[in-house]
Motif scaffolding. Structure first.
Motif, short mmCIF file in Angstrom:
data_model
loop_
_atom_site.label_atom_id
_atom_site.label_comp_id
_atom_site.label_asym_id
_atom_site.label_seq_id
_atom_site.Cartn_x
_atom_site.Cartn_y
_atom_site.Cartn_z
N LYS A 87 -16.89 -4.83 19.74
CA LYS A 87 -16.64 -4.65 21.18
C LYS A 87 -15.49 -3.68 21.42
O LYS A 87 -15.52 -2.88 22.37
N SER A 88 -14.48 -3.74 20.57
CA SER A 88 -13.34 -2.84 20.70
C SER A 88 -13.77 -1.39 20.49
O SER A 88 -13.33 -0.49 21.23
N MET A 89 -14.64 -1.14 19.50
CA MET A 89 -15.13 0.21 19.27
C MET A 89 -16.00 0.69 20.43
O MET A 89 -15.91 1.85 20.85
N VAL A 90 -16.82 -0.19 20.96
CA VAL A 90 -17.66 0.16 22.11
C VAL A 90 -16.78 0.53 23.30
O VAL A 90 -17.03 1.53 24.00
N MET A 91 -15.72 -0.24 23.53
CA MET A 91 -14.80 0.05 24.62
C MET A 91 -14.11 1.40 24.41
O MET A 91 -13.94 2.17 25.35
N PHE A 92 -13.75 1.68 23.16
CA PHE A 92 -13.12 2.97 22.85
C PHE A 92 -14.06 4.13 23.16
O PHE A 92 -13.66 5.12 23.79
N LEU A 93 -15.30 4.03 22.73
CA LEU A 93 -16.27 5.10 22.97
C LEU A 93 -16.54 5.28 24.46
O LEU A 93 -16.76 6.41 24.93
N ARG A 94 -16.52 4.18 25.20
CA ARG A 94 -16.78 4.26 26.64
C ARG A 94 -15.57 4.82 27.41
O ARG A 94 -15.72 5.67 28.29
N ARG A 116 -27.79 -7.15 20.00
CA ARG A 116 -28.89 -7.14 20.97
C ARG A 116 -28.36 -6.86 22.38
O ARG A 116 -28.97 -6.10 23.15
N LYS A 117 -27.23 -7.47 22.72
CA LYS A 117 -26.64 -7.24 24.04
C LYS A 117 -26.23 -5.79 24.23
O LYS A 117 -26.21 -5.28 25.36
N LEU A 118 -25.89 -5.12 23.14
CA LEU A 118 -25.47 -3.72 23.21
C LEU A 118 -26.65 -2.76 23.27
O LEU A 118 -26.45 -1.54 23.28
N GLY A 119 -27.87 -3.31 23.28
CA GLY A 119 -29.04 -2.47 23.50
C GLY A 119 -29.90 -2.20 22.28
O GLY A 119 -30.87 -1.45 22.37
N LEU A 120 -29.56 -2.79 21.14
CA LEU A 120 -30.38 -2.60 19.95
C LEU A 120 -31.57 -3.57 20.02
O LEU A 120 -31.43 -4.75 19.73
N VAL A 121 -32.71 -3.05 20.41
CA VAL A 121 -33.89 -3.87 20.61
C VAL A 121 -34.60 -4.11 19.28
O VAL A 121 -34.22 -3.57 18.24
N LEU A 166 -15.70 8.65 26.93
CA LEU A 166 -16.54 8.72 28.13
C LEU A 166 -18.03 8.87 27.83
O LEU A 166 -18.76 9.56 28.53
N PHE A 167 -18.48 8.21 26.76
CA PHE A 167 -19.92 8.13 26.51
C PHE A 167 -20.52 7.12 27.48
O PHE A 167 -19.87 6.15 27.87
N THR A 168 -21.76 7.34 27.86
CA THR A 168 -22.45 6.38 28.72
C THR A 168 -22.88 5.17 27.90
O THR A 168 -22.82 5.18 26.66
N VAL A 169 -23.34 4.13 28.60
CA VAL A 169 -23.80 2.92 27.91
C VAL A 169 -24.94 3.25 26.96
O VAL A 169 -24.96 2.80 25.80
N GLN A 170 -25.91 4.04 27.42
CA GLN A 170 -27.05 4.40 26.57
C GLN A 170 -26.61 5.26 25.39
O GLN A 170 -27.13 5.11 24.28
N GLN A 171 -25.66 6.15 25.61
CA GLN A 171 -25.17 6.99 24.52
C GLN A 171 -24.47 6.15 23.45
O GLN A 171 -24.62 6.42 22.25
N VAL A 172 -23.72 5.14 23.87
CA VAL A 172 -23.07 4.25 22.90
C VAL A 172 -24.13 3.50 22.09
O VAL A 172 -24.00 3.35 20.86
N THR A 173 -25.18 3.05 22.75
CA THR A 173 -26.27 2.38 22.04
C THR A 173 -26.90 3.32 21.01
O THR A 173 -27.17 2.92 19.87
#
Length: 342
Positions: A172-179, A144-149, A183-190
């Protein structure tokens, strides 16, 4: 609305469980059961208890194990309840494992899933039966915190239930890697997590190479990667179709300014179609031509890997090996810069 219904369902089951497992007592005398006509509610409960005990189930006061009665009270049909009970009976760990199964079912109902969806989900991922409720809640909360509503979260869990068996730290590690690496944006990672949740289990080295191949060799930016759901496809699928197009003169790697002599087809039209559509509408080729090309390309890749392995064995300079080896190692030295973002 779905969450409120699920909460009421769980509350109803909890009350029913308390009524069956722990009869109210006043001092040393049990309360007299209410009577309707000539039948007592208590006798009805005893009948149900005897019926379910005939299936080999134990319904002792305070018993934490699942039973057919508790599953029926949750809203499962007879056949669904029987299937879940049989599955949990096979779990290692005895009553402790069944206790986790009970909390798993409760957590999934609170998430807003109906009994049929819960059963399908558990059939896809029986490991969920043994996950502690506290861990499930942490993982669902992190998504939910990562944007999955609401709505997206339920669809993701139903489609790929393994995502709530993955530790929060790994996600969280995968999210950090993608960011940071891609260089994906927060919304793109979601969006990536919503459309391709299995990405959380990917090997980051392979994922990075696939990203860099598409970014540098194909000249595709992050927004188009997300739109085409790039991470649903294997590297071989991406390279095969791209190389086939390139060698037929239908795709060109952009120059440093991002320009090409021809107009390249969109990544979505290359990947997000079946093979027949790709060959007919995009590559303008026959299935036989593509099959022969794929076999030849596979040989090329094997030869590249063999040569690269020989170079690594004969050289002490890892950087020189990476520069002189196959395309994979050359690409891994490159990292897109923020100014390359759309």
């Amino acid at each position: 609305m779905g969450t409120r219904v699920a909460a009421r369902q769980v509350l109803r089951w909890t009350v029913m469980k308390a009524a069956v497992f722990s009869p109210l007592r006043c001092g040393t005398c049990p309360l007299q059961p209410l009577r309707t006509g000539c039948r007592s509610l208590c006798s009805s409960q005893n009948t149900n208890r005897a019926s379910h005990q005939s299936h080999g189930l134990r319904l002792q006061p305070g018993d934490p194990e699942l039973s057919l009665l508790s599953l029926l009270d949750m809203g499962f049909t007879d056949s669904q309840a029987q299937r879940i009970y049989e599955d949990t009976s096979k779990l290692r760990g005895g009553s402790a494992a069944c206790k986790h199964a009970l909390s798993t079912l409760t957590a999934l109902f609170v998430l807003g899933l109906n009994p049929s969806s819960v059963l399908k989900l558990l059939e896809k991922c029986p490991e969920l039966y043994t996950v502690r409720e506290s861990l499930l809640q942490q993982r669902i909360g992190n998504l939910r915190k990562l944007g999955l509503v609401e709505g997206s979260l339920q669809r993701v869990v139903s489609h790929f239930p393994q995502i709530i068996t993955v530790p929060v730290k790994t996600v969280k590690s995968m999210v950090m890697f993608l960011r940071e690496k891609c260089l994906f944006t927060v919304q793109q990672v979601t969006d990536i997590l919503r459309d391709t949740p299995a990405v959380v289990l990917e090997n980051t080295d392979k994922l990075e190479y696939k990203f860099q191949y598409v970014y540098f060799r194909m000249g595709v930016k992050q927004a188009e990667m997300v739109k085409s759901r790039l991470f649903r496809y294997t590297l071989d699928e991406v390279r095969s179709r791209h190389s086939f197009m390139e060698r037929r003169g239908l795709y060109q790697t952009p120059d440093k300014k991002g320009q090409t002599i021809i107009i390249n087809p969109k990544l979505d039209s290359i990947l997000n179609v079946d093979q027949d559509t790709f060959l007919t509408d995009v590559a303008k080729a026959s299935a036989e031509e593509y099959e022969v090309f794929r076999r030849l390309l596979a040989r090329e890749w094997q030869e590249e890997e063999r040569l690269h392995g020989t170079v690594e064995a004969d050289s002490d300079d890892d950087d020189e090996d990476a520069a002189g080896g196959s395309g994979q190692h050359t690409l891994k030295k490159n990292t897109p810069h923020p100014e390359h973002l759309e």
